[in-house]
Design a protein around this motif. Structure first.
Motif, PDB file in Angstrom:
ATOM      1  N   LEU A 152       0.700  -1.019   0.259  1.00  0.00           N
ATOM      2  CA  LEU A 152       0.056   0.161   0.016  1.00  0.00           C
ATOM      3  C   LEU A 152       1.052   0.811   0.127  1.00  0.00           C
ATOM      4  CD1 LEU A 152      -3.030  -1.065   2.496  1.00  0.00           C
ATOM      5  CD2 LEU A 152      -2.988  -1.124   0.078  1.00  0.00           C
ATOM      6  N   ASN A 156       0.591   3.835  -2.811  1.00  0.00           N
ATOM      7  CA  ASN A 156       0.417   5.752  -2.772  1.00  0.00           C
ATOM      8  C   ASN A 156       1.548   6.113  -3.074  1.00  0.00           C
ATOM      9  OD1 ASN A 156      -2.445   5.682  -1.063  1.00  0.00           O
ATOM     10  ND2 ASN A 156      -1.876   3.897   0.420  1.00  0.00           N
ATOM     11  N   LEU A 177      -5.791  -5.925   1.886  1.00  0.00           N
ATOM     12  CA  LEU A 177      -5.388  -5.367   0.201  1.00  0.00           C
ATOM     13  C   LEU A 177      -6.515  -4.388  -0.384  1.00  0.00           C
ATOM     14  CD1 LEU A 177      -3.113  -7.607  -1.644  1.00  0.00           C
ATOM     15  CD2 LEU A 177      -2.160  -5.147  -0.636  1.00  0.00           C
ATOM     16  N   LYS A 181      -6.388  -0.532  -0.003  1.00  0.00           N
ATOM     17  CA  LYS A 181      -6.344   0.092  -0.974  1.00  0.00           C
ATOM     18  C   LYS A 181      -6.707   1.253  -1.453  1.00  0.00           C
ATOM     19  CE  LYS A 181      -9.579  -1.897  -5.156  1.00  0.00           C
ATOM     20  NZ  LYS A 181      -9.883  -0.418  -6.052  1.00  0.00           N
TER      21      LYS A 181
END
Length: 292
Positions: A152, A156, A177, A181
């Motif tokens: 993640l 990001n 996830l 996410k």
């Protein structure tokens, strides 16, 4: 942009002649068979493609054959990964990516880096790659899980890290996830047996091994899953369940190549240290294909 990787991708085998040179004719036939039967995108030179036993020129030839057969019809993903970060960056820089839509890059195996090491490895790849990246977590082969937080964080931090192919056979990790996410980040199943469950839970489909042998049924199953039509999807899941188990019984891709041999699409040759499927397994696979 990343919607092209929603659905069913297949991790293509590299068919060999009996002398273990690449069978480009069989490869062309397999590409056409998948395009004609509903596969959404093609993945080149992954684990299933025996990429670790192909030399540089052979990889180039495989990409060329698949690109030519595909002729722009489906998106293409190319496996470029490894545990030597510098060598991976060099390969990205020196590979012709003009026909390629994304890179599939496995987390570093053998070296067993920390999560920070995994992050830094992929950060370097994200900063080097001119095209999108699909992370690949397969702890059974790398001996190190890419934790949810690491995936993640990469999702990001880098716009070109668009997806993860998650293949830890761990439903709890998939769900974490999917829950956390970024909105446009794709969670792609790398486990054929869990692909439908992951898709129904909010995943984006699969990069499949068995899908390339039964593309019509497998891609239909995933399409039903994406629409939330679980009863239709599970009918197909149960129809394919035995063969999914068979192909991973000994090693991948010996199992899927035995299926292709039963379908007369290529022979079952693999390169050492892999060996072809045992006679017992081949006969189970042949019986399944004949009855399908």
């Amino acid at each position: 942009m990343s919607n092209k990787f929603v659905g069913t991708g297949v991790a293509l085998v590299t068919p060999f002649n009996s002398d273990l040179t690449i069978d480009h004719e069989a490869l062309t036939n397999i590409v056409n068979y998948n395009i004609d039967n509903g596969t959404d995108y093609l993945v080149i030179c992954g684990t299933t493609g025996e990429s670790v036993t192909l030399n540089k020129q052979e990889k180039k030839d495989v990409v060329e054959t698949i690109s030519k057969a595909n002729n722009g019809r489906l998106p293409l993903v190319l496996g470029i990964g490894g545990n030597n970060t510098m060598a991976v960056l060099e390969e990205i820089k020196t590979t012709d990516l003009s026909n390629i839509d994304a890179i599939l890059s496995v987390s570093p195996y053998y070296s067993k880096p920390t999560q920070e090491g995994i992050y830094q490895h992929f950060k370097a790849i994200a900063e080097t790659s001119p095209i999108d990246i699909i992370l690949y977590n397969v702890p059974g082969r790398t001996s190190k899980n890419v934790d949810v937080d690491t995936t993640l964080r990469l999702a990001n931090d880098f716009d070109n890290v668009i997806a993860v192919k998650e293949a830890g056979n761990n439903m709890a990790q998939y769900l974490e996830l999917i829950k956390d996410k970024p909105e446009d980040f794709l969670i792609i199943s790398g486990d054929d047996d869990l692909a439908l469950g992951v898709t129904l839970a909010g995943g984006s489909g699969v990069i499949s091994v068995i899908g390339q042998a039964f593309p019509k049924e497998f891609s239909s199953m995933i399409r039903f899953g994406l629409k939330g039509e679980s009863s239709e999807a599970y009918k197909l899941h149960y129809k394919l369940m035995d063969v999914v188990n068979y192909i991973f019984e000994e090693n991948n891709p010996a199992g899927i190549k035995a299926v292709f041999e039963a379908l007369n699409l290529c022979n079952d040759s693999v390169r050492l240290p892999l060996v072809p499927a045992s006679n017992g397994l081949k006969s189970k696979i042949k019986d399944f294909v004949n009855a399908f």
